[in-house]
Design a protein around this motif. Sequence first.
Motif, PDB file in Angstrom:
ATOM      1  N   TYR A 150      -1.405  10.541  -3.510  1.00 28.50           N
ATOM      2  CA  TYR A 150      -1.403   9.681  -2.331  1.00 28.50           C
ATOM      3  C   TYR A 150      -1.373  10.536  -1.071  1.00 28.50           C
ATOM      4  CZ  TYR A 150      -0.228   5.808   0.780  1.00 28.50           C
ATOM      5  OH  TYR A 150      -0.251   4.871   1.779  1.00 28.50           O
ATOM      6  N   ALA A 181       0.831  -1.204   0.000  1.00 32.27           N
ATOM      7  CA  ALA A 181       0.000   0.000   0.000  1.00 32.27           C
ATOM      8  C   ALA A 181       0.865   1.253   0.000  1.00 32.27           C
ATOM      9  CB  ALA A 181      -0.911  -0.007   1.226  1.00 32.27           C
ATOM     10  N   GLY A 182       0.597   2.131  -0.955  1.00 29.51           N
ATOM     11  CA  GLY A 182       1.333   3.382  -1.079  1.00 29.51           C
ATOM     12  C   GLY A 182       2.524   3.263  -2.007  1.00 29.51           C
ATOM     13  N   THR A 233      -5.478   4.398   4.058  1.00 26.51           N
ATOM     14  CA  THR A 233      -4.671   3.307   3.512  1.00 26.51           C
ATOM     15  C   THR A 233      -4.921   1.993   4.251  1.00 26.51           C
ATOM     16  OG1 THR A 233      -2.904   4.767   2.753  1.00 26.51           O
ATOM     17  CG2 THR A 233      -2.316   2.478   3.147  1.00 26.51           C
ATOM     18  N   ILE A 240      -7.992   8.766  -0.183  1.00 23.62           N
ATOM     19  CA  ILE A 240      -6.590   8.442  -0.397  1.00 23.62           C
ATOM     20  C   ILE A 240      -5.961   9.311  -1.478  1.00 23.62           C
ATOM     21  CG2 ILE A 240      -6.780   6.650  -2.160  1.00 23.62           C
ATOM     22  CD1 ILE A 240      -4.620   6.544   0.985  1.00 23.62           C
TER      23      ILE A 240
END
Length: 862
Positions: A189, A164-165, A751, A790
């Motif tokens: 993000y 994630a990210g 997230t 997000i």
Amino acid sequence: MSHDGVGPRAVMRSVAFLTAGVLAVPALAGCSEKDPAGKPTAGQEIAPAERGQIADGGTLRWAVDALPETLNAFQADADAATSKVAGAVLPSMYRLDANGRPQRNPDYLESAKVVDREPRQVVLYKLNQQAVWSDGREIGAADFAAQWRALSGKDTAFWTARNAGYDRIEKIERGANDLEVRVTFSKPYADWQSLFSPLYPKDVMGTPDAFNDGARRKLKVTAGPFALDTVDKDSGEVRLKRNPRWWGRPAKLSELVLRAVPRDKRTAALAEGKVDLAEIGSSEAHRITLAARDKGKGNGAPLAHGPGAALTPGKSLRSWAIAHGSDEEAADEEILARKKRGKAVAKYADEQSSLRGFEVRKSLEPAFTQLALNGEEGPLADERVRRAVARALDREELARVVLKPLGLPAEPVGSHLALSGQQAYADNSGALGGQDTKEARALLADAGWVSGGPVKEEQKEKKAAGAGASKEPAGSEASEASQTPAGSDSDADSDTDEGSASTEDSGSSGSSSTSDGSDGSDNSTTSGSSDSSSSSDSSSSSDSSGDDGTYIVGEDGKPGDDKPGENRAPALLVPAPLAELQRVALLDQAYVLGVHSQAEKAQKAKKQKAGKKQRIGKKQQAETENQRKKDGPDTSGKVEKNLAHEGRTQFQHGGAPGAYAPKGTAAPGRVAAGPLAKNGKPLTLRFVLPSGPGSQSLRAVGERIARMLEGIGIRTEISKVADESYFKDHIASGQYDLALYSWPASAFPATDARPIYSKPVPAADGSLNVEQNYTRVGTDQVDQLFDQAIAELDPAESRSLVRKADARIWAAAGSIPLYQRPQLTAARTNLANAGAFGFQTPLYEDMGFLKKGAKPQVSPSS
């Protein structure tokens, strides 16, 4: 993953929602002057002290549950011990403050900010020029780039637990100089501050082999106040030592040792001086509190608690007399028992004496316990039933059960996505509504669940709601359950001597009848209802044994008598010799149905009626009913209630709980309504709870919930299962209707929380891909709000979207947050800057032992 807690970001998580009607999202602050996030419900308690008051040197021994299986925090088997090691030896660009909010870590980062939004988001990191790895190399863009490539998900050779990210990064490059790192994102993000914490050297992240195996048991290169010295599996220790190349404030401790000590052995480890700091349960906290209270009495004073406390002078004299009596066999047994008791008393006294050097530091964990409702199928697939369950709960009472005895604030949690004090927090529980039993009953009626409906005879292999065809068959665990009368000794483990998990008599309301499953089996009984999946199995073996003293009221060989609900009172299974107890059982039945009042009048009436014989037959039936009306509810005495409970596990479908009558007697019409039913099926939910010794508070809360649900006509079948199988075999696999477990609260909910609450989608093989959404309840609207949050780079707007998502999660009623988990830590009285940290990331370099005569500051929570 444990039911009792989950590593903040090291463990993947998920939950699913299937329905969500039109929702009017309440107006959320953000446009309000008052910050809805508020302050933490409880402050940390770490005995804070200035560094000048702390002695240089010393070894801190910190108890952990087990040695870490890996030192790579991005692998699936990383745990809390992994996080502790990483926090002490590796860089983190951001760490959490006492409010659970991310703050720049100046030891590694001079600044970090979004410098471009169009056409791509660009974040510029400016590193501390003194920041170097333990091999002397500067921390720089090469390390950032290696970690991005390993965690981006593009190369499946890297066995990562999450990406994630990192999957939103387009490129990483060197800035104007070696101290600048430019990170360009392919998609906006909002939670970019969550990245590169911890940061591993390129030596670990550079190749799949190094990532997968190189950092599991060793870290050759580090960059924290401590460095990894040894990992010794034989001694169960991870030993950290001061990092000589550390550029920040030097660590006060010379060594930090993480020692594996199981939870049930921590009292002994503390008393024996094997550990200085340990997370403990309420029973251990109670013993340490008692030890401090007894400190002024001197070592020779007898203790008013422990194994010798119940030995009164009379019992002691009797024991002496037996030990010196003429019955040699009895004397030998008593002498042996006295020796064992003496050793236990002496051991307990020695431990209490040693525990006086410790104190309990308490706060609330950055995690909350929730009631999960499996919405995949069965009654809970209907949102109205889930909302009815939620509206039946008194969340404030449930919080008090766990937190008040510990002296902690007993406030229910108002958000799924953050806790009080964190930036994204707002109490959105109003989207569902508070406790309202009238509204709960109306919701059930609207869903078609009505009282007194006909109940069909169930098959022996009954499956709980939420159990699909591919799941474990009935009979493997639940159907082999032993049935225990409510209020029996099997429930005694849910009460702790310090009261942290104490409950009222769990059998008194007839809401839940349970059996301990600590042997690994899944034991379950139905809460005062006639639809237990266990009852058919347990009775099948007795059918062949002939007359066992029980028979069916009205079943005298007459045709049609086995059809309960057909314009006549339901059939009841009754013990033949107990006709005299019919009045007792009916009074207890009124208690079960939740009618509470006039107990004093009942006791008086009971005395007046003592010695009178009741007539058998229709006349006796009418007199009993009139007497029940006169006496009022809740009038059965303790002995009468226990006798009624003995019969409660034996009645058949359609029968009234605990009713007794002689052969041929019809069941009373007043109670013919029976349980809530729909399409011939009673409304019964399987409630799965862990059976381990550390789960008393969960069981106490579960039993309270069962009684609350009984108040709106929902029966619960409590199944106590072994801790090791609780999550994997029941929660993750969907083998439950109701369950209690905890989730951590993340500083980056857009997230981290998305996989917990995203809508499940069908997989290629036809199964349901739930990620970590173990309730299987989700909506498209929630997913869309997460996606928007997000990608929103305005922090205030992103938080507003997160709060809107939380309101919709509340409305879907897939999970109900209850209370923030207590955090209890035993610490040596002279240990400073360590204990119950709450939200805050520990500052390992500031931990240490106070100089002689120095005193810590007063903690905010004190």
